[in-house]
Enzyme design. Structure first.
Site, short mmCIF file in Angstrom:
data_model
loop_
_atom_site.label_atom_id
_atom_site.label_comp_id
_atom_site.label_asym_id
_atom_site.label_seq_id
_atom_site.Cartn_x
_atom_site.Cartn_y
_atom_site.Cartn_z
N GLU A 155 8.76 -10.53 13.99
CA GLU A 155 7.71 -10.81 14.97
C GLU A 155 8.09 -12.02 15.83
O GLU A 155 8.59 -13.03 15.32
CB GLU A 155 6.42 -11.10 14.20
CG GLU A 155 5.25 -11.60 15.01
CD GLU A 155 4.10 -12.07 14.13
OE1 GLU A 155 2.98 -12.13 14.64
OE2 GLU A 155 4.33 -12.38 12.94
N ASP A 159 13.94 -24.17 1.97
CA ASP A 159 14.79 -24.93 2.90
C ASP A 159 13.89 -25.57 3.96
O ASP A 159 14.11 -25.42 5.16
CB ASP A 159 15.82 -24.00 3.54
CG ASP A 159 16.89 -24.74 4.33
OD1 ASP A 159 17.07 -25.96 4.10
OD2 ASP A 159 17.55 -24.11 5.19
#
Length: 309
Positions: free
Chosen positions: A89, A217
């Site tokens: 998206e 992360d």
């Protein structure tokens, strides 16, 4: 590549938008299609498919928690050269500035999500007619993930383990140190690691760690905001210790005091937090050394020295 995208997305329209991006690992571009806007990451390395499959699985897992916004993944597409594309998206992501408190709260909610399943499981066990396996809620009781994810382009061993300290030592630090040994044969690092391994179990004594779904992360380059709130992206997810999530943010910054306050209002610090955070930061220093070279050796060595004191 565009003809491949058109075919895979079943779209007649494929028009580049003025949104391009990328980091040290992959490049990205947004497109208008028949069914709306998408963002496409491209990587030509041979391990790109594995990397993007892990990222897609990470986004899917975070989405299911309904806690913090991430881009919805669409599909991973193989390239003829052995690389891959990852379609997701398109979001109009801006730099995060006014939603730091919300991000802190939502990240804590993400980390608490599995623990809430555990509580629900306990309640169900005490309810007549409900027993283990009958609830729609599934608690994850081990550390790891159902597939490989990559922090950067280095694959992470996410094989399930019941002991977090062992998981982190063997399946995070040891793998990074093995790569450094192979590339550099650094005697000082080797000697420090032999000492540090003996110290690690003490850092986890008398604390209870419930597996938490992590972004994996979460540095300043992987956060942003859309119109209605914060968004995180480029995950390398697994179930681990919630404290691990805060480690790389302390290295590269980008998170305000308000973020940490909001987070710790929901997940308070427990004794030994600061030293464990340093241990978790060691992973990221080593990972950056393996990705980007010896500029990160000094930080790795000094962190190891501080931990073995």
């Amino acid at each position: 590549m565009e003809s491949l995208l058109k075919r895979e997305l079943n779209t007649a329209v494929l028009r580049e938008l003025g949104y391009a991006g990328g980091g040290c690992i992959s490049q990205g571009q947004s497109y208008e299609t028949d069914s709306g806007r998408v963002f496409v990451k491209v990587n030509h390395k041979s391990q790109a498919r594995k990397m993007f499959d892990g990222e897609m699985a990470s986004l899917e897992a975070i989405l299911k928690t309904n806690t913090v916004k991430v881009p919805k993944p669409v599909k991973v597409i193989n390239l003829a050269d052995g690389g891959a594309m990852f379609v997701m998206e398109h979001l109009d992501i801006l730099s995060l500035n006014k939603h730091m408190v919300t991000l802190g709260e939502q990240l804590a909610d993400l980390h608490l999500h599995n623990a809430k399943f555990q509580e629900q499981q306990k309640r169900d066990a005490q309810t007549v007619g409900k027993g283990p396996g009958q609830s729609a809620i599934q608690y994850v009781d081990k550390f790891g993930f159902h597939t490989i994810t990559c922090c950067g382009y280095i694959p992470q061993n996410n094989d399930w383990q019941s002991d977090w300290a062992n998981f982190f030592t063997r399946q995070r630090l040891q793998i990074q140190l093995d790569l450094i040994e192979k590339e550099y044969g650094d005697r000082e690092v080797r000697d420090l690691w032999s000492k540090l391994q003996l110290k690690i179990p003490d850092l986890f004594r008398d604390i209870e760690i419930t597996p938490a779904l992590l972004h994996g992360d979460l540095w300043g380059g992987n956060i942003g905001q859309v119109e209605d709130g914060p968004v995180i992206f480029d995950p390398a997810s697994f179930y681990g210790h919630s404290e691990y999530e805060l480690s790389i943010s302390g290295i590269f910054g980008g998170f305000s005091t308000a973020f940490y306050t909001a987070y710790h209002n929901k997940i308070p610090k427990v004794p030994g937090f600061e030293k464990r955070l340093k241990l978790y930061q060691l992973f990221h220093y080593l990972n950056h050394w393996n990705h980007f070279g010896t500029g990160y050796r000094g930080s790795s060595v000094s962190t190891m020295k501080a931990l073995v004191k």
